[in-house]
Design a protein around this motif. Structure first.
Motif, PDB file in Angstrom:
ATOM      1  N   VAL A  18       0.620  -1.210  -0.200  1.00  0.00           N
ATOM      2  CA  VAL A  18       0.034   0.050  -0.007  1.00  0.00           C
ATOM      3  C   VAL A  18       0.863   1.349  -0.050  1.00  0.00           C
ATOM      4  CG1 VAL A  18      -1.853   1.216   1.595  1.00  0.00           C
ATOM      5  CG2 VAL A  18      -1.870  -1.255   1.078  1.00  0.00           C
ATOM      6  N   GLN A  19       1.978   1.212   0.922  1.00  0.00           N
ATOM      7  CA  GLN A  19       2.707   2.298   0.811  1.00  0.00           C
ATOM      8  C   GLN A  19       3.303   2.680  -0.634  1.00  0.00           C
ATOM      9  OE1 GLN A  19       6.058   1.303   3.640  1.00  0.00           O
ATOM     10  NE2 GLN A  19       4.379   1.494   5.380  1.00  0.00           N
ATOM     11  N   PHE A  20       3.781   1.801  -1.316  1.00  0.00           N
ATOM     12  CA  PHE A  20       4.469   2.009  -2.523  1.00  0.00           C
ATOM     13  C   PHE A  20       3.280   2.697  -3.579  1.00  0.00           C
ATOM     14  CE2 PHE A  20       8.066  -1.298  -2.692  1.00  0.00           C
ATOM     15  CZ  PHE A  20       8.613  -0.693  -1.607  1.00  0.00           C
ATOM     16  N   MET A  21       1.863   2.319  -3.448  1.00  0.00           N
ATOM     17  CA  MET A  21       1.280   3.008  -4.278  1.00  0.00           C
ATOM     18  C   MET A  21       0.957   4.352  -3.868  1.00  0.00           C
ATOM     19  SD  MET A  21      -2.293   0.367  -5.111  1.00  0.00           S
ATOM     20  CE  MET A  21      -2.384  -0.739  -3.547  1.00  0.00           C
ATOM     21  N   LEU A  22       0.851   4.857  -2.396  1.00  0.00           N
ATOM     22  CA  LEU A  22       0.858   5.978  -1.933  1.00  0.00           C
ATOM     23  C   LEU A  22       2.034   6.962  -2.449  1.00  0.00           C
ATOM     24  CD1 LEU A  22      -0.637   5.483   1.663  1.00  0.00           C
ATOM     25  CD2 LEU A  22      -1.834   5.862  -0.398  1.00  0.00           C
ATOM     26  N   ALA A  23       3.265   6.322  -2.285  1.00  0.00           N
ATOM     27  CA  ALA A  23       4.465   6.895  -2.711  1.00  0.00           C
ATOM     28  C   ALA A  23       4.389   7.344  -4.339  1.00  0.00           C
ATOM     29  CB  ALA A  23       5.528   6.162  -2.208  1.00  0.00           C
ATOM     30  N   ASP A  24       3.859   6.397  -5.103  1.00  0.00           N
ATOM     31  CA  ASP A  24       3.817   6.680  -6.235  1.00  0.00           C
ATOM     32  C   ASP A  24       2.998   7.950  -6.759  1.00  0.00           C
ATOM     33  OD1 ASP A  24       5.821   4.977  -7.312  1.00  0.00           O
ATOM     34  OD2 ASP A  24       4.419   3.427  -7.770  1.00  0.00           O
ATOM     35  N   MET A  25       1.804   7.797  -5.959  1.00  0.00           N
ATOM     36  CA  MET A  25       0.769   8.959  -6.260  1.00  0.00           C
ATOM     37  C   MET A  25       1.439  10.161  -5.817  1.00  0.00           C
ATOM     38  SD  MET A  25      -2.767   7.536  -4.567  1.00  0.00           S
ATOM     39  CE  MET A  25      -3.196   6.008  -4.537  1.00  0.00           C
ATOM     40  N   ALA A  26       2.004  10.200  -4.815  1.00  0.00           N
ATOM     41  CA  ALA A  26       2.659  11.725  -4.411  1.00  0.00           C
ATOM     42  C   ALA A  26       3.699  12.134  -5.092  1.00  0.00           C
ATOM     43  CB  ALA A  26       3.202  11.322  -2.876  1.00  0.00           C
ATOM     44  N   LYS A  27       4.577  11.086  -5.692  1.00  0.00           N
ATOM     45  CA  LYS A  27       5.756  11.822  -6.443  1.00  0.00           C
ATOM     46  C   LYS A  27       5.082  12.285  -7.609  1.00  0.00           C
ATOM     47  CE  LYS A  27       7.544   7.619  -8.339  1.00  0.00           C
ATOM     48  NZ  LYS A  27       6.920   7.531  -9.474  1.00  0.00           N
ATOM     49  N   ASP A  28       4.280  11.547  -8.247  1.00  0.00           N
ATOM     50  CA  ASP A  28       3.633  11.884  -9.509  1.00  0.00           C
ATOM     51  C   ASP A  28       2.805  13.216  -9.556  1.00  0.00           C
ATOM     52  OD1 ASP A  28       4.681   9.489 -10.792  1.00  0.00           O
ATOM     53  OD2 ASP A  28       2.746   8.365 -10.798  1.00  0.00           O
ATOM     54  N   ILE A  29       2.133  13.327  -8.415  1.00  0.00           N
ATOM     55  CA  ILE A  29       1.452  14.712  -8.389  1.00  0.00           C
ATOM     56  C   ILE A  29       2.398  15.781  -8.349  1.00  0.00           C
ATOM     57  CG2 ILE A  29       0.104  15.762  -6.628  1.00  0.00           C
ATOM     58  CD1 ILE A  29      -1.380  13.326  -5.778  1.00  0.00           C
ATOM     59  N   GLU A  30       3.415  15.638  -7.814  1.00  0.00           N
ATOM     60  CA  GLU A  30       4.615  16.798  -7.401  1.00  0.00           C
ATOM     61  C   GLU A  30       4.942  17.037  -9.030  1.00  0.00           C
ATOM     62  OE1 GLU A  30       5.483  18.623  -5.247  1.00  0.00           O
ATOM     63  OE2 GLU A  30       3.966  17.895  -3.708  1.00  0.00           O
ATOM     64  N   ALA A  31       5.261  15.751  -9.422  1.00  0.00           N
ATOM     65  CA  ALA A  31       5.947  16.256 -11.107  1.00  0.00           C
ATOM     66  C   ALA A  31       4.873  16.743 -11.901  1.00  0.00           C
ATOM     67  CB  ALA A  31       6.301  14.883 -11.534  1.00  0.00           C
ATOM     68  N   ALA A  32       3.678  16.256 -11.808  1.00  0.00           N
ATOM     69  CA  ALA A  32       2.534  17.125 -12.603  1.00  0.00           C
ATOM     70  C   ALA A  32       2.442  18.587 -12.159  1.00  0.00           C
ATOM     71  CB  ALA A  32       1.295  16.140 -12.430  1.00  0.00           C
ATOM     72  N   ARG A  33       2.564  18.841 -11.044  1.00  0.00           N
ATOM     73  CA  ARG A  33       2.320  20.245 -10.388  1.00  0.00           C
ATOM     74  C   ARG A  33       3.369  21.075 -11.208  1.00  0.00           C
ATOM     75  NH1 ARG A  33       2.140  19.652  -5.185  1.00  0.00           N
ATOM     76  NH2 ARG A  33      -0.277  19.654  -5.242  1.00  0.00           N
ATOM     77  N   LEU A  34       4.538  20.608 -11.098  1.00  0.00           N
ATOM     78  CA  LEU A  34       5.773  21.379 -11.523  1.00  0.00           C
ATOM     79  C   LEU A  34       5.556  21.527 -13.265  1.00  0.00           C
ATOM     80  CD1 LEU A  34       8.771  19.864  -9.267  1.00  0.00           C
ATOM     81  CD2 LEU A  34       7.779  22.065  -9.159  1.00  0.00           C
TER      82      LEU A  34
END
Ligand code: COS
Length: 379
Positions: free
Chosen positions: A280-296
């Motif tokens: 579960v943690q890996f799914m949460l971590a991927d979501m968080a890093k993708d969101i940051e990259a998309a926002r940038l």
């Protein structure tokens, strides 16, 4: 390079966040189920200056930069992307006036959109011309100093509720992009008839319709730019608005992450909260890093447009990347919720349905890749 938002931007972001939390999120599920148009929310957003945000201050508008409007969009989309699409569709609809309108046209139409609560719609897509804009068929025949429009538009967001339409039509179907003209007109011009509201999979609060044009007489004073310039007006408009679609997608993905984190801490399996499991943690971590990259990416493309730089490739990066990660993040959010995520009792299945549209509208993600590839090969 400064990644810090200014005090004014933080205030604006906070206003949008509070509006999303108090006015949008609590009623999002209800409007998703009913498919009703949230007119009161639209009105309140307009009153607070969160709609038609790109109208410059000299025309009594809020005059937000694209960067600032992206801050607003992300927050609103956290609440409900269907409602946010409806709010943003007015800015999409009025952007051709910003891009190609004369001073007189700007004064006239921006006054119309700012003097009282009104909405706009961008009428480009057609039943046989979605991705292929140059293949559009809505015919504009000259009659003295007027144009007579005949044909059909489809997938028009705000189609049944907007007061102003920007419409793309061709003088000659065989001349492809060279024949396209852009027009602005009141939606109650005689001969215009909206069809029934589409019964969509997601973003059900937004009003999407076919619009029929039957001998619609439009005076030359409502032509935006020159004859034959309409294709470029449409392309420049989409270059400008695609970063906002990126922000909308970031808002959806962020909601998916917030819901998933909260659920993972509560839900127990094998005697422990599922947040303790790496799967579960890996799914949460991927979501968080993708969101940051998309926002940038989104903020970079918006900044470029604010600087007056041509940003087609960057707008497409932002739109394509952010909407793809929104689809992945919301699909994973359903996975984190397991069986519960697949039911309407929990908010994540709506996010997944809503995210799907993001990969399709304002240019499919296949078209975004085509724009990127063409720019690369041109370079
Ligand atoms: N800004 C300014 N001019 C542009 C431009 C842009 N972003 N993109 C293209 N042009 C110009 C080209 O330079 C060319 O000009 P010249 O005639 O002076 O040479 C002209 O427009 C035609 O361009 P092109 O040959 O690239 O057009 P195509 O028909 O091959 O297709 C795509 C262009 C596919 C990119 C376009 O149709 C498109 O964006 N489709 C998706 C539409 C969309 O997003 N629909 C969603 C509806 S809104 S919800």
């Amino acid at each position: 390079m400064d990644f810090q938002l200014t005090d004014d931007q933080l205030v604006l972001q906070d206003a949008a966040k509070r509006f999303a939390q108090s006015e949008i999120a609590p009623i999002a599920a209800e409007y998703d189920q009913s498919g009703e148009f949230p007119m009161e929310v639209m009105k309140k957003a307009w009153e607070l200056g969160l709609a038609c945000v790109s109208i410059p201050p000299e025309y009594d508008g809020t005059g937000l930069s694209l960067f600032d409007s992206c801050l607003v969009t992300e927050e609103l989309a956290w609440g409900c992307s269907g409602m946010t699409t409806s709010i943003m569709a007015s800015d999409l609809g009025l952007t051709p006036i910003l891009v190609a309108g004369s001073e007189g046209q700007k004064k006239e139409w921006f006054k119309f959109l700012t003097e009282e609560f009104r909405m706009a719609a961008f009428c480009l897509s057609e039943p046989e011309a979605g991705s292929d804009v140059a293949g559009l068929q809505l015919l504009a025949e000259k009659d003295g100093d007027d144009f007579i429009l005949n044909g059909t538009k489809c997938w028009i967001t705000n189609g049944g509720v907007a007061h102003v339409y920007t419409v793309f039509a061709t003088l000659d179907r065989s001349s492809r992009h060279k024949g396209v003209c852009a027009f602005v007109m009141p939606s109650d011009t005689p001969g215009i008839t909206p069809g029934k509201k589409e019964d969509k999979m997601g973003q059900r609060a937004s009003d999407t319709r076919v619009i029929h044009f039957d001998n619609v007489r439009v005076p030359r004073s409502q032509l935006l730019g020159q004859e034959g310039e309409g294709f470029k007006v449409a392309m420049k408009t989409l270059d400008t608005t695609r970063p906002s679609i990126g922000s909308l997608a970031v808002g959806i993905a962020r909601r998916g992450l917030d819901e998933s984190v909260a659920y993972a801490k509560e839900r127990k399996a094998f005697g422990f909260p599922i947040a303790g499991f790496q799967a579960v943690q890996f799914m949460l971590a991927d979501m968080a890093k993708d969101i940051e990259a998309a926002r940038l990416l989104t903020r970079q493309s918006a900044w470029m447009i604010d600087q007056g730089l041509r940003a087609s490739k960057y707008s497409s990066f932002a739109k394509c990347f952010a909407t793809d990660i929104a689809m992945k993040a919301t699909t994973d959010a359903v996975q984190v919720f397991g069986g519960n995520g697949y039911t309407k009792e929990y908010p994540v299945e709506k996010l997944m349905r809503d995210a799907k549209l993001m990969q399709i509208y304002e240019g499919t993600n296949q078209i975004q890749r085509l724009v990127i590839a063409r720019e690369l090969l041109k370079e």
